[in-house]
Design an enzyme around this catalytic site. Structure first.
Site, PDB file in Angstrom:
ATOM      1  N   ASP A  88      16.140  17.530  15.339  1.00 53.01           N
ATOM      2  CA  ASP A  88      15.051  17.677  16.343  1.00 53.01           C
ATOM      3  C   ASP A  88      13.818  17.546  16.086  1.00 53.01           C
ATOM      4  OD1 ASP A  88      17.631  17.777  17.982  1.00 53.01           O
ATOM      5  OD2 ASP A  88      17.408  19.853  18.352  1.00 53.01           O
ATOM      6  N   ASP A 143      20.824  27.062   7.977  1.00 54.91           N
ATOM      7  CA  ASP A 143      19.540  26.763   8.372  1.00 54.91           C
ATOM      8  C   ASP A 143      18.730  26.029   7.079  1.00 54.91           C
ATOM      9  OD1 ASP A 143      19.963  27.644  10.672  1.00 54.91           O
ATOM     10  OD2 ASP A 143      18.991  29.587  10.647  1.00 54.91           O
ATOM     11  N   ASP A 145      16.031  26.804   5.256  1.00 55.47           N
ATOM     12  CA  ASP A 145      15.355  27.487   4.231  1.00 55.47           C
ATOM     13  C   ASP A 145      16.486  28.159   3.310  1.00 55.47           C
ATOM     14  OD1 ASP A 145      15.980  29.184   6.609  1.00 55.47           O
ATOM     15  OD2 ASP A 145      15.111  30.797   5.717  1.00 55.47           O
ATOM     16  N   ASP A 236      24.275  32.593  18.001  1.00 58.23           N
ATOM     17  CA  ASP A 236      25.144  33.022  16.973  1.00 58.23           C
ATOM     18  C   ASP A 236      26.046  34.372  17.151  1.00 58.23           C
ATOM     19  OD1 ASP A 236      23.081  34.475  16.625  1.00 58.23           O
ATOM     20  OD2 ASP A 236      22.712  34.178  14.383  1.00 58.23           O
TER      21      ASP A 236
END
Length: 486
Positions: A88, A143, A145, A236
């Protein structure tokens, strides 16, 4: 008015005490779970199922290449693995991803860059959009990282040994824990959540949550629970409770660790804390009644209710701290003063219970460190948590009131160990706000109360106010320092 203040103060401390009791119960469950740790063995399936790896990203040019390198190195039958980069982004990350995806595709890897017209639904919207094009029976999510090891899928997929298991969650590690005091304190708190809370709840048969990343979903579980929804900031936690209320089981793998980057500056940490605490309140507002009425064991219900209300401890803590200021000036020989002394005893008892909870976690997560390190980190961690109580209490209040705010992602800087710098990173957030000013004023107020108590031999709140003074001072200092440092 005095009676009302005392009643509210006592109720706040009572909630904190009940929260501490449940944390102690989770500690006992964790210790019991350690007796059977390592005994579970999940043999690989006769035939590996199809797996889709989803990587939701937004403006992650400093870490996306590291992520793609790790995910494309996953050891899994190539014909059964699909990788979706749910991109995105609105900056040069788009071009970086396009080039890397093209290079990996040339190597025969099934990887694609999935773009949307807008960021509707933020992360939840991206995951939902990607699921329409996913080919896997299982969906692994990372994610930007996170850096999974090559054997991640071969360690997690066999754990779906029963058709009722809908999620397998792994433990978070820390790439940059030693980079600063701030990252060490974050690791201290996160280790307790993953080791004690996740293990304890899972061992006790209670509800746990998918942590948004470093885990795998059974696709059927996602779809049967209603799919990803973006009406909370913690999609989540929301989907986790919807799935478990429908009867799905979750499995937590304590021994499988996936390292990730911790926020390196206080504005980034505040942004993450805001999203987590407000999202938890929104999820509580959404599911509290359903959980209360669910046909589940009473212990699971109570653990679930307090799990959803975890972030509310910041409201109780903030209110108790504010109420304690006028209560400091009550006459020492009054009945009200005696009540305060008893209430202070409740706070100290809760503090001791939490010290057991965090000490067990510390000894498990950091067995090589001497015990005296805990004597420094625990009170400092608790003080900084208290210093964040204004910021987090406002976020929780907004969540309970249904006030909507955009999803603000936590900036990543590609930090590992003690290397790397965040000071000139363009993704940095500002920590300057009205809340920062109020945090500075509260630091002054609690330091004044400490000196007042010492001068007038009023020791009822000395311990409490001392920790608040240190906590608000550190939060105010780091908010300013990390906003102006270049």
């Amino acid at each position: 008015m005095e009676i009302l203040l005392l009643l509210l103060y006592g109720l706040c401390l009572l909630f904190i005490f009940c929260y501490s009791l449940l944390q102690l119960n989770l500690t006992v469950l964790f210790l019991r779970s350690r007796k059977s740790a390592g005994k579970a063995f999940y043999p690989p399936p006769a035939e590996w199922p199809a797996v889709t790896v989803q990587l939701p990203i937004y403006n992650e040019r400093f870490v996306v290449e590291r992520l793609l390198e790790a995910v494309t190195a996953l050891e899994f039958p190539r014909e059964k693995l699909q990788i979706q980069v749910l991109d995105d982004s609105t900056d040069e990350t788009v071009e970086i991803v396009a080039q890397k995806v093209a290079a990996y595709q040339a190597q025969g890897i099934n990887i694609s860059q999935v773009r949307r017209r807008n960021r509707e639904g933020y992360k939840a919207g991206a995951l939902k959009y990607g699921l329409y094009q996913a080919t896997g029976e299982f969906i692994a999510i990372f994610d930007a990282d996170f850096v999974p090891e090559p054997d991640f899928l071969k360690q997690t997929i066999p754990a779906f040994h029963k058709p009722e298991i809908g999620v397998v969650q792994t433990r978070w590690g820390h790439l940059n824990e030693e980079s600063s005091l701030l990252t060490r304190l974050q690791a201290f708190g996160l280790d307790a959540h993953f080791s004690i809370e996740q293990s304890g709840r899972n061992f006790g048969g209670h509800f746990i949550n998918f942590n948004g990343t470093a885990g795998v979903w059974r696709r059927q579980c996602i779809e049967s629970a209603g799919g990803w929804e973006s009406d909370t900031l913690t999609e989540d936690l929301d989907l986790s409770y919807r799935a478990q209320l429908k009867g799905w089981e979750f499995l937590y793998l304590e021994n499988k660790v996936v390292p990730a980057e911790l926020p390196a500056d206080l504005p980034a940490l505040k942004s993450q804390q805001y999203r987590w605490t407000k999202g938890a309140a929104e999820t509580s507002r959404k599911h509290f009644k359903k959980l209360w009425q669910a046909s589940i064991p009473a212990a699971t219900r109570w653990h679930g209710l307090f799990h959803l209300l975890n972030s509310s401890v910041f409201i109780s803590l903030f209110l108790a701290s504010l109420l304690s200021l006028p209560l400091l000036f009550l006459q020492t020989n009054s009945e009200s003063s005696a009540f305060i002394l008893r209430s202070t005893g409740i706070f100290l008892t809760g503090f001791l219970l939490l010290s057991v909870y965090y000490f067990v976690s510390f000894r498990f997560a950091q067995p090589a460190l001497p015990k005296r390190v805990f004597l420094f980190r625990f009170p400092l961690f608790l003080s900084v948590s208290m210093g964040l109580s204004l910021h987090n209490a406002l976020a929780v209040s907004q969540g309970f009131l249904g006030l909507k705010t955009p999803f603000v992602r936590t900036p990543k800087y590609s930090l590992t160990g003690i290397s790397g710098s965040w000071k000139t990173n363009p993704y940095r957030l500002s920590g300057l706000s009205l809340i920062t000013l109020l945090e500075g004023m509260l630091a002054i107020a609690f330091w004044f109360s400490v000196f007042y108590g010492l001068m007038h031999e009023q020791y009822r709140f000395l311990f409490f106010h001392g920790m608040l003074a240190v906590g608000y001072s550190l939060v105010f200092y780091y908010s300013l320092r990390h906003s102006f440092t270049r």
